[in-house]
Design an enzyme around this catalytic site. Sequence first.
Site, mmCIF file in Angstrom:
data_model
loop_
_atom_site.group_PDB
_atom_site.id
_atom_site.type_symbol
_atom_site.label_atom_id
_atom_site.label_comp_id
_atom_site.label_asym_id
_atom_site.label_seq_id
_atom_site.Cartn_x
_atom_site.Cartn_y
_atom_site.Cartn_z
ATOM 1 N N HIS A 67 0.854 -1.196 0.000
ATOM 2 C CA HIS A 67 0.000 0.000 0.000
ATOM 3 C C HIS A 67 0.886 1.241 0.000
ATOM 4 O O HIS A 67 1.377 1.670 1.035
ATOM 5 C CB HIS A 67 -0.943 -0.002 1.210
ATOM 6 C CG HIS A 67 -2.004 1.051 1.122
ATOM 7 N ND1 HIS A 67 -3.344 0.760 1.145
ATOM 8 C CD2 HIS A 67 -1.925 2.395 0.986
ATOM 9 C CE1 HIS A 67 -4.041 1.881 1.036
ATOM 10 N NE2 HIS A 67 -3.191 2.897 0.941
ATOM 11 N N ASP A 91 -5.816 3.323 -8.955
ATOM 12 C CA ASP A 91 -6.599 3.807 -7.832
ATOM 13 C C ASP A 91 -7.575 4.879 -8.318
ATOM 14 O O ASP A 91 -7.162 5.857 -8.948
ATOM 15 C CB ASP A 91 -5.549 4.381 -6.861
ATOM 16 C CG ASP A 91 -6.104 5.161 -5.717
ATOM 17 O OD1 ASP A 91 -6.893 4.600 -4.973
ATOM 18 O OD2 ASP A 91 -5.709 6.339 -5.561
ATOM 19 N N GLU A 119 -10.565 3.874 6.782
ATOM 20 C CA GLU A 119 -9.355 4.612 7.197
ATOM 21 C C GLU A 119 -9.757 5.669 8.221
ATOM 22 O O GLU A 119 -9.175 5.743 9.304
ATOM 23 C CB GLU A 119 -8.704 5.269 5.973
ATOM 24 C CG GLU A 119 -7.483 6.137 6.307
ATOM 25 C CD GLU A 119 -6.842 6.774 5.076
ATOM 26 O OE1 GLU A 119 -7.433 6.673 3.977
ATOM 27 O OE2 GLU A 119 -5.756 7.377 5.216
HETATM 28 ZN ZN ZN Z 1 -3.665 4.950 0.687
#
Ligand code: ZN
Length: 345
Positions: free
Chosen positions: A19, A141, A203
Amino acid sequence: MSPSRVAAFVAALPKVELHLHLIGSASLDTALALARRHPDGGVPTEREALRQYYAFTDFPHFLRVYERVNRLVTTAADVVTLLDGLAAELAARTVRYAEVQVTPVRNRMAGIGYAALAGALTEGRALARERHGVELGWVFDADALLGPDGAEETVDFAVGHRPEGTVGIGLGGPETGIHRADFAPAFRRARAAGLHSLPHAGETVGPDEVWAAVNELCAERVGHGIGAARDPRLLEHLAEHRIPLEVSPTSNLRTGAVRAIEEHPLPVLHAAGVPVTLATDDPGMFHTDLNAEYQLCHEVFGMTVPELAEIARTGARAAFCEPDLRDRILAEIDQVEGAAATNAG
Ligand SMILES: [Zn+2]
């Protein structure tokens, strides 16, 4: 084991990094080179000013700085500069393989055409392998801020250009008020084309969005996912289905996702049997590296050398690299752990 022995073990431990954002990986030196190459980009061109610019107060502040640095990357050569710098940093931390998050729609908005981007990634990947001995894969992404249309465009790029090393599709950016489920059609199309589902979720928000990533996006790994710690049923699900979380403690601290590192839920996730991998997210901007994350797990969470080796193995198993490379990394981890045990004895 003494602290210096643990540090030596971590430094020697072969690792994967799953990541890591291309833009956020830019070390101060790389960002400085880009800022000076594009002095009208609104990013400080002096080292000290740039360092201060990188001192985040909260998650929205981080996203603003990230966006500004992204706008400096306007040519294929800039992308290759980033990858060269990134691969050098990875090699210095004994990282053998990394999956790099690239946000093609943002690169296109900054002026890089898709064919040029695909060419730069291919060039940078070869350079990383030949010059630094690091293998790279790509996670394309989608920025949640650009909505489902941006995700569809991301899939168009990933499927249409599919540069060598393409691994999967991701989803990053802000989470508050944005639902993972809205991105399900784009993820469905990506999976039908053979791409892995690797979204961020949980997150800065709670378990609901991690559930959505798993159920609606069929996530095979979850970026961060720390919000899962508040839901025992979700922890059980992640553990049972072996869905790894890409955990980045320093990133979570710097963006304010956790208030204090001692409050980070990594030990809760680990104790629940959830596969946990360690990552840096945006190492250049967060002033961290993968060795520092392993070291932090020892110092703050009391993880032992065998536990750190197991986290490295979890990473290798969760990586979408060639099976040969995975086997080599796992064998190397055994070797380094064995040597550490012999030295300690
Ligand atoms: Zn990230």
